[in-house]
Design an enzyme around this catalytic site. Structure first.
Site, mmCIF file in Angstrom:
data_model
loop_
_atom_site.group_PDB
_atom_site.id
_atom_site.type_symbol
_atom_site.label_atom_id
_atom_site.label_comp_id
_atom_site.label_asym_id
_atom_site.label_seq_id
_atom_site.Cartn_x
_atom_site.Cartn_y
_atom_site.Cartn_z
ATOM 1 N N HIS A 138 -3.888 5.301 5.532
ATOM 2 C CA HIS A 138 -3.762 6.598 4.864
ATOM 3 C C HIS A 138 -4.560 6.606 3.560
ATOM 4 O O HIS A 138 -5.284 7.565 3.274
ATOM 5 C CB HIS A 138 -2.281 6.903 4.606
ATOM 6 C CG HIS A 138 -2.028 8.253 4.036
ATOM 7 N ND1 HIS A 138 -1.582 8.434 2.747
ATOM 8 C CD2 HIS A 138 -2.159 9.490 4.571
ATOM 9 C CE1 HIS A 138 -1.445 9.729 2.520
ATOM 10 N NE2 HIS A 138 -1.788 10.397 3.609
ATOM 11 N N GLY B 128 2.839 3.850 -1.632
ATOM 12 C CA GLY B 128 3.092 4.214 -3.017
ATOM 13 C C GLY B 128 1.774 4.263 -3.759
ATOM 14 O O GLY B 128 0.705 4.347 -3.163
ATOM 15 N N ASP C 254 -2.723 13.000 6.680
ATOM 16 C CA ASP C 254 -1.272 13.014 6.527
ATOM 17 C C ASP C 254 -0.561 12.984 7.876
ATOM 18 O O ASP C 254 0.430 12.270 8.051
ATOM 19 C CB ASP C 254 -0.832 14.231 5.720
ATOM 20 C CG ASP C 254 -1.184 14.125 4.247
ATOM 21 O OD1 ASP C 254 -1.688 13.072 3.815
ATOM 22 O OD2 ASP C 254 -0.962 15.117 3.516
ATOM 23 N N TYR D 211 0.783 -1.236 0.000
ATOM 24 C CA TYR D 211 0.000 0.000 0.000
ATOM 25 C C TYR D 211 0.817 1.289 0.000
ATOM 26 O O TYR D 211 0.263 2.351 -0.266
ATOM 27 C CB TYR D 211 -0.963 0.017 1.197
ATOM 28 C CG TYR D 211 -2.116 -0.922 0.992
ATOM 29 C CD1 TYR D 211 -3.262 -0.502 0.336
ATOM 30 C CD2 TYR D 211 -2.045 -2.243 1.415
ATOM 31 C CE1 TYR D 211 -4.315 -1.368 0.113
ATOM 32 C CE2 TYR D 211 -3.092 -3.121 1.203
ATOM 33 C CZ TYR D 211 -4.225 -2.676 0.548
ATOM 34 O OH TYR D 211 -5.257 -3.532 0.320
#
Length: 147
Positions: free
Chosen positions: A75, A57, A121, A55
């Protein structure tokens, strides 16, 4: 997407922003990279997270390979929720934040889409900083390991 492609894309976007009448704004991926460095105190370059597990990238599928990869899935899911609930484009959303003693902190004045993306983030950057990094999970064969 390979890290070199991301750098070229970033350079093109920054060039286009600089050529416009609008003052240049940092791109979200640049902000996220800085948040990661804030959270991990510069111990690991951001590029090490670009092609990690299933996951971290571009895209993602299958079962996360470890705790760090789970951070990336969370994320990705957080961005997906921001797209649905806030009707925003997380990769192109700019926000205000600072690097505090406890890691990245979103500006209290941010609301809506900016706040959602900033929180996605910040949470991910803090998760990355806590999770162990396994070199064997960098640049894995996602075709076979991420089904």
């Amino acid at each position: 997407m390979y890290p070199a492609h991301l750098l070229v894309l970033l350079a093109v976007c920054v060039s286009l922003l600089g050529a416009s009448d609008i003052p240049p704004q940092p791109l979200n991926l640049y902000q996220f990279s800085n948040m990661i460095q804030c959270a991990n105190h510069g111990r690991r370059p951001t590029k090490h997270y670009m092609d990690y597990g299933c996951y971290c990238g571009k895209g993602g599928s299958g079962t996360p390979v470890d705790e760090l990869d789970r951070c990336c899935k969370i994320h990705d899911d957080c961005y997906g929720e921001a797209e649905k609930s806030q009707n925003c484009a997380p990769y192109w959303t700019w926000y205000t934040w600072k690097c505090g003693s406890d890691g990245p902190q979103c500006d209290d004045s941010e609301t809506g889409c900016q706040r959602s993306v900033c929180e996605c983030d910040a949470i991910a950057a803090k998760c990355f900083a806590k999770a162990p990094y396994n070199d064997a999970n960098w640049d894995i064969d996602t075709e076979t390991r991420c089904q």
